[in-house]
Write a protein that holds these residues in place. Structure first.
Motif, short mmCIF file in Angstrom:
data_model
loop_
_atom_site.label_atom_id
_atom_site.label_comp_id
_atom_site.label_asym_id
_atom_site.label_seq_id
_atom_site.Cartn_x
_atom_site.Cartn_y
_atom_site.Cartn_z
N ALA A 95 2.37 -27.65 -21.00
CA ALA A 95 2.13 -26.37 -21.66
C ALA A 95 3.43 -25.59 -21.69
CB ALA A 95 1.06 -25.58 -20.91
N LYS A 96 3.82 -25.19 -22.89
CA LYS A 96 5.05 -24.42 -23.08
C LYS A 96 4.69 -23.06 -23.66
CE LYS A 96 9.55 -24.54 -25.30
NZ LYS A 96 10.47 -25.31 -26.10
N ASN A 97 5.13 -22.01 -23.01
CA ASN A 97 4.86 -20.66 -23.45
C ASN A 97 6.11 -20.10 -24.11
OD1 ASN A 97 4.27 -17.95 -23.74
ND2 ASN A 97 3.35 -17.74 -21.71
N THR A 98 6.01 -19.80 -25.40
CA THR A 98 7.14 -19.21 -26.13
C THR A 98 6.90 -17.75 -26.43
OG1 THR A 98 6.21 -19.94 -28.24
CG2 THR A 98 7.79 -21.43 -27.17
N GLY A 99 5.85 -17.20 -25.85
CA GLY A 99 5.50 -15.80 -26.09
C GLY A 99 6.06 -14.86 -25.03
N ALA A 100 5.70 -13.60 -25.16
CA ALA A 100 6.18 -12.55 -24.27
C ALA A 100 5.25 -12.30 -23.08
CB ALA A 100 6.37 -11.25 -25.04
N HIS A 101 4.03 -12.90 -23.10
CA HIS A 101 3.06 -12.69 -22.04
C HIS A 101 2.56 -14.04 -21.53
CE1 HIS A 101 2.88 -8.42 -23.02
NE2 HIS A 101 2.79 -8.78 -24.31
N SER A 102 2.14 -14.07 -20.28
CA SER A 102 1.60 -15.30 -19.71
C SER A 102 0.24 -15.62 -20.33
CB SER A 102 1.49 -15.18 -18.20
OG SER A 102 0.56 -14.19 -17.85
N PHE A 103 -0.16 -16.89 -20.24
CA PHE A 103 -1.50 -17.30 -20.64
C PHE A 103 -1.99 -18.33 -19.64
CE2 PHE A 103 1.14 -20.17 -23.33
CZ PHE A 103 0.63 -21.41 -22.97
N ARG A 104 -3.30 -18.59 -19.68
CA ARG A 104 -3.91 -19.57 -18.80
C ARG A 104 -4.55 -20.65 -19.66
NH1 ARG A 104 -9.04 -20.07 -16.25
NH2 ARG A 104 -9.72 -18.11 -17.16
N LYS B 238 1.22 -17.73 -27.28
CA LYS B 238 2.12 -18.36 -28.24
C LYS B 238 2.81 -19.52 -27.53
CE LYS B 238 5.86 -17.35 -31.42
NZ LYS B 238 6.85 -16.39 -31.86
N GLY B 239 2.72 -20.70 -28.11
CA GLY B 239 3.35 -21.85 -27.48
C GLY B 239 2.71 -23.14 -27.90
N GLN B 240 2.78 -24.14 -27.00
CA GLN B 240 2.28 -25.47 -27.30
C GLN B 240 1.62 -26.04 -26.06
OE1 GLN B 240 5.36 -28.29 -28.15
NE2 GLN B 240 3.96 -29.72 -29.11
N VAL B 241 0.46 -26.68 -26.25
CA VAL B 241 -0.24 -27.37 -25.17
C VAL B 241 -0.46 -28.80 -25.63
CG1 VAL B 241 -2.37 -27.51 -23.83
CG2 VAL B 241 -1.36 -25.28 -24.33
N LEU B 242 -0.04 -29.76 -24.80
CA LEU B 242 -0.14 -31.17 -25.14
C LEU B 242 -0.81 -31.90 -24.00
CD1 LEU B 242 0.67 -33.57 -27.01
CD2 LEU B 242 2.79 -33.69 -25.70
#
Length: 92
Positions: free
Chosen positions: A20-29, A80-84
């Motif tokens: 999981a890659k986060n390219t956004g400004a806030h964390s996600f779960r 915002k990002g990518q989950v693989l």
């Protein structure tokens, strides 16, 4: 990224890996949960501008075959990002 996606583990391929890659400004779960058994295989927070790699080589918990739901929780911001997710018949 979509907030919810379907994923399936093939019989004989019980080793799964989450990137999981986060390219956004806030964390996600991100949560990966077996649909019929309600077993959560992965439940991880990804900080802003970070990458997380998790591996489950069919233990703690066991990785049953069948359908899963992958859910992204954004919290205070839009994820915002990518989950693989990948699966293998050999341990990672």
């Amino acid at each position: 990224m979509d907030p919810e996606k379907d994923y399936s583990v093939t019989i004989g391929y019980p080793h799964i890996k989450l990137n999981a890659k986060n390219t956004g400004a806030h964390s996600f779960r991100v949560e990966v949960k077996h649909n019929s058994k309600n077993t959560v295989i992965f439940n991880a927070s990804v900080a802003a501008d970070a990458t997380v790699e998790l591996v489950n080589n069919d233990s703690i918990p066991l990785v049953p075959s069948g359908p899963y739901t992958v859910t992204i929780y954004g919290g205070i911001g839009l994820p915002k990002g990518q989950v693989l997710l990948t699966q293998s018949n050999a341990p990672y």
